[in-house]
Scaffold this motif. Sequence first.
Motif, PDB file in Angstrom:
ATOM      1  N   UNK A 115       0.844  -1.188   0.000  1.00 36.03           N
ATOM      2  CA  UNK A 115       0.000   0.000   0.000  1.00 36.03           C
ATOM      3  C   UNK A 115       0.884   1.244   0.000  1.00 36.03           C
ATOM      4  N   UNK A 116       0.601   2.159  -0.934  1.00 41.72           N
ATOM      5  CA  UNK A 116       1.311   3.432  -1.002  1.00 41.72           C
ATOM      6  C   UNK A 116       0.536   4.463  -0.189  1.00 41.72           C
ATOM      7  N   UNK A 127      -4.294   6.596   0.938  1.00 41.01           N
ATOM      8  CA  UNK A 127      -3.754   5.268   0.632  1.00 41.01           C
ATOM      9  C   UNK A 127      -4.107   4.895  -0.798  1.00 41.01           C
ATOM     10  N   UNK A 128      -3.185   4.202  -1.460  1.00 51.52           N
ATOM     11  CA  UNK A 128      -3.347   3.781  -2.849  1.00 51.52           C
ATOM     12  C   UNK A 128      -2.843   2.343  -2.941  1.00 51.52           C
ATOM     13  N   UNK A 129      -3.562   1.480  -3.653  1.00 48.87           N
ATOM     14  CA  UNK A 129      -3.221   0.053  -3.685  1.00 48.87           C
ATOM     15  C   UNK A 129      -3.318  -0.460  -5.106  1.00 48.87           C
ATOM     16  N   UNK A 130      -2.162  -0.808  -5.672  1.00 53.71           N
ATOM     17  CA  UNK A 130      -2.099  -1.282  -7.055  1.00 53.71           C
ATOM     18  C   UNK A 130      -1.967  -2.794  -7.068  1.00 53.71           C
ATOM     19  N   UNK A 140      -7.674   3.835  -4.957  1.00 54.79           N
ATOM     20  CA  UNK A 140      -6.987   5.075  -5.317  1.00 54.79           C
ATOM     21  C   UNK A 140      -7.461   6.216  -4.437  1.00 54.79           C
ATOM     22  N   UNK A 141      -6.522   6.845  -3.770  1.00 61.10           N
ATOM     23  CA  UNK A 141      -6.828   8.044  -3.003  1.00 61.10           C
ATOM     24  C   UNK A 141      -7.783   7.838  -1.860  1.00 61.10           C
ATOM     25  N   UNK A 142      -7.686   6.706  -1.155  1.00 56.95           N
ATOM     26  CA  UNK A 142      -8.521   6.490   0.027  1.00 56.95           C
ATOM     27  C   UNK A 142      -8.074   7.454   1.119  1.00 56.95           C
ATOM     28  N   UNK A 143      -8.953   8.349   1.515  1.00 51.96           N
ATOM     29  CA  UNK A 143      -8.611   9.381   2.492  1.00 51.96           C
ATOM     30  C   UNK A 143      -8.674   8.803   3.906  1.00 51.96           C
ATOM     31  N   UNK A 144      -7.528   8.749   4.561  1.00 50.77           N
ATOM     32  CA  UNK A 144      -7.460   8.176   5.899  1.00 50.77           C
ATOM     33  C   UNK A 144      -7.556   9.231   6.992  1.00 50.77           C
TER      34      UNK A 144
END
Length: 286
Positions: A115-116, A127-130, A140-144
């Motif tokens: 996770x980036x 958070x970003x998960x490829x 993409x762009x999950x706001x934590x």
Amino acid sequence: MPGPSTTLSSRYGLAPVYPCGTTGNLFLFEHSTPATGTFAWGQSYQIGAGWQGRVIAGPSGWMFSITTGGELRVLHYNGTGWDLLNGSQYLVLGQGWNYTAANTRNRITVDEDGVIYTLDAAGNLKAHYFNFTTQQWAVQGALLETGLTQYNAIVATSRGVVYARNAGGAMYRYYIDFWSGATATWVKPVSTVTTGWQNLKHLSSAGGETFYAVNQNNGNLLWYSYNPVTKVWKNAKIIGSGWNSEQDVVVQSNICSRFPWDTACNSFGMQDGGAVITRLNQVKKN
């Protein structure tokens, strides 16, 4: 799902540490004791050139490169060379990843699962998960978290764990609790975890809440670890010297862990049942 353990274990017994010089030459140094942090090294050799911009290490040989123009690329080092991805040495994942300047390069990091995490100038932690298998963004762009303008650096150190450093050198620990209940929860710090990190650069982790960092005053490479169960620090151990001239120093992110290895998740496919995706979607604010 079991939570983190007091035991820090190493999957391979050595940690690939990737220093990148200002001319863009990328090297691999084998740190022999990632779980204990001693001054012990194996082989070292050059594995690439032309890495100007920002270098970030993910799990299991996956590397991210951000060009000076803001293009995010992913590559895979298999131990002897670079794999071809769709006939090319790298895949372009996106544009506008502006994390190469001095004031932004410490605002991006990758955890054990791949996770980036990014922290933008407005204080938004995302958070970003490829998914490397489908070659698609799963998250993409999950706001934590929002409003984190007091921090100038972040470093992911375990599964869903992100430390943030303020200008005074204090470190705060944010994390996703995905083991205590049926639904994952986002846990904010109530106090500092440690202080005195203002003179450290190249913050990185081999996983398991280990820390690698360079003292910018003397060039020493330092190793730390934190036990999240006992809440005990193993403070700085000098594991190298002469690391002050590097553009980046990063470590493979899933070498160590405090979770059972058979529960490990990563971005290679859906063998984890989508657990990483599920927990990010459960805690995101958007």
